[in-house]
Scaffold this active site. Structure first.
Site, PDB file in Angstrom:
ATOM      1  N   ARG A 141      33.342  -3.741  83.627  1.00  0.00           N
ATOM      2  CA  ARG A 141      33.915  -3.697  82.285  1.00  0.00           C
ATOM      3  C   ARG A 141      32.989  -2.874  81.394  1.00  0.00           C
ATOM      4  O   ARG A 141      31.786  -2.758  81.660  1.00  0.00           O
ATOM      5  CB  ARG A 141      34.069  -5.109  81.711  1.00  0.00           C
ATOM      6  CG  ARG A 141      34.940  -6.032  82.564  1.00  0.00           C
ATOM      7  CD  ARG A 141      34.958  -7.437  81.981  1.00  0.00           C
ATOM      8  NE  ARG A 141      35.819  -8.335  82.740  1.00  0.00           N
ATOM      9  CZ  ARG A 141      35.414  -9.091  83.753  1.00  0.00           C
ATOM     10  NH1 ARG A 141      34.133  -9.063  84.117  1.00  0.00           N
ATOM     11  NH2 ARG A 141      36.261  -9.883  84.388  1.00  0.00           N
ATOM     12  N   LYS A 166      32.173 -11.365  81.899  1.00  0.00           N
ATOM     13  CA  LYS A 166      33.134 -12.060  81.057  1.00  0.00           C
ATOM     14  C   LYS A 166      32.934 -13.570  81.203  1.00  0.00           C
ATOM     15  O   LYS A 166      32.823 -14.095  82.297  1.00  0.00           O
ATOM     16  CB  LYS A 166      34.552 -11.662  81.462  1.00  0.00           C
ATOM     17  CG  LYS A 166      35.630 -12.145  80.502  1.00  0.00           C
ATOM     18  CD  LYS A 166      36.968 -11.551  80.870  1.00  0.00           C
ATOM     19  CE  LYS A 166      38.034 -11.970  79.867  1.00  0.00           C
ATOM     20  NZ  LYS A 166      39.358 -11.385  80.194  1.00  0.00           N
ATOM     21  N   HIS A 237      38.334   0.959  80.398  1.00  0.00           N
ATOM     22  CA  HIS A 237      38.913  -0.003  81.340  1.00  0.00           C
ATOM     23  C   HIS A 237      39.821   0.689  82.359  1.00  0.00           C
ATOM     24  O   HIS A 237      40.094   0.131  83.428  1.00  0.00           O
ATOM     25  CB  HIS A 237      39.689  -1.078  80.582  1.00  0.00           C
ATOM     26  CG  HIS A 237      39.546  -2.446  81.175  1.00  0.00           C
ATOM     27  ND1 HIS A 237      38.368  -3.153  81.183  1.00  0.00           N
ATOM     28  CD2 HIS A 237      40.447  -3.241  81.822  1.00  0.00           C
ATOM     29  CE1 HIS A 237      38.542  -4.311  81.781  1.00  0.00           C
ATOM     30  NE2 HIS A 237      39.793  -4.398  82.184  1.00  0.00           N
ATOM     31  N   HIS A 263      36.867 -11.570  88.950  1.00  0.00           N
ATOM     32  CA  HIS A 263      38.055 -12.286  88.481  1.00  0.00           C
ATOM     33  C   HIS A 263      37.975 -13.750  88.887  1.00  0.00           C
ATOM     34  O   HIS A 263      37.687 -14.070  90.046  1.00  0.00           O
ATOM     35  CB  HIS A 263      39.319 -11.682  89.086  1.00  0.00           C
ATOM     36  CG  HIS A 263      39.779 -10.433  88.398  1.00  0.00           C
ATOM     37  ND1 HIS A 263      40.712  -9.571  88.945  1.00  0.00           N
ATOM     38  CD2 HIS A 263      39.450  -9.903  87.197  1.00  0.00           C
ATOM     39  CE1 HIS A 263      40.924  -8.574  88.111  1.00  0.00           C
ATOM     40  NE2 HIS A 263      40.173  -8.744  87.055  1.00  0.00           N
TER      41      HIS A 263
END
Length: 302
Positions: A141, A166, A237, A263
């Site tokens: 990212r 994240k 992105h 993820h």
């Protein structure tokens, strides 16, 4: 995070929110967004947000919808307020009153391999080329690229350590051999220029003690895409999307891609199957196997 709150005195309630986010290792962008969104609700309320009632939350969401606030923005505000009421105020009863709105997810823009090559070659300096190459080559990212430090490069294990991904998650990203060569070139040049240090940022900003900003990286990508004559709407992105899609098209197991991207949910990674065109083309339809529509025999010559 001090720069987020240095403009004006901080109320005890806002400081509690900031402390709660710091404890959970929230990134700078996430903290900035949460403070903004809780502030938006406080402005609507006209009084401190810790005095809100369930009816206040209902009226706020109705007004947001009637004002035409985009669904992704509304859902971002819901996430911020849920954290605020659940963690900072310990009022899960109010958090349950917040409603997320479902909306169809748009297909991500993906560059072809040729377009990625053209974009990387269109950058104006080695630092920018190296930064964008990390975004594509490791699938990071933009905030993760910005926050990389020199010591995060593990050349022995061929890994990049992502310390604050994240949600404050730590993970290892891949470090391709060609990317390592490029980063070594950048290290040599940056060290000679006096902007890179072993304990410093991998991509320093205008001052070497601060990292390059995500806004600057966005401008770099947009300008490189324009120079490369890429008509697609491209941002940092896009390179991460392209990384995942190209791996999927190369037959890499989707759970491996999930781990590389960081993820939490497999469904987020599986979304790339919708844009992996090479994968679709490689599949033989059962209709073709029936042999119903054979080519007509050529007429005899002469």
């Amino acid at each position: 995070m001090n720069e987020l709150i240095s403009i004006a005195p901080v109320s005890p309630l806002r400081q509690r929110l900031i402390d709660d986010m710091n404890m959970r290792h929230f990134g700078r962008e996430t903290q900035r967004n949460y403070i903004r969104d809780v502030g938006r609700f406080a402005t609507f309320l006209g009084r401190p947000p810790d005095t809100a009632t369930a009816e206040d939350l209902r009226r706020f969401q109705v007004e947001q919808r009637e004002a035409g606030v985009p669904v992704p923005t509304m859902n971002s505000v819901v996430s911020a307020l849920r954290f605020f009421f659940t963690q900072t105020l310990d009022r899960p009863d109010l958090a349950r009153r917040l409603v997320r709105v479902s909306h169809p997810r748009k297909l991500p823009v993906v560059l072809s391999r040729d377009e990625v090559t053209r974009l990387l070659n269109a950058t104006t300096c080695l630092k920018h080329q190296a930064a964008l190459s990390v975004a594509y080559g490791a699938g990071l990212r933009v905030a993760e690229v910005s926050m990389l430090k020199v010591r995060d490069i593990d050349s022995e294990r061929m890994l990049l350590r992502v310390e604050r991904g994240k949600g404050g998650q730590y993970r290892n990203a891949m470090l391709p051999a060609d990317l390592l060569k490029l980063l070594r070139q950048w290290w040599k040049l940056g060290h000679e220029q006096g902007v890179m240090h072993r304990d410093g940022w991998l991509f320093p900003g205008q001052h070497y003690l601060k990292p390059i900003s995500t806004r600057q990286l966005y401008r770099v990508v947009v300008e490189a895409a324009q120079s490369a004559e890429i008509a697609k709407r491209v941002g940092p992105h896009t390179l991460r999307h392209s990384f995942a899609t190209h791996l999927l098209e190369d037959g890499i197991d989707i759970r491996i891609i999930q781990a590389l991207l960081g993820h939490a949910k497999l469904e987020n990674t599986a979304f790339y199957t919708r844009v992996a065109t090479r994968t679709v083309r490689a599949v033989t339809s059962p209709l073709d196997k029936l042999g119903l529509f054979l080519p007509e025999p050529e007429a005899p010559s002469g």
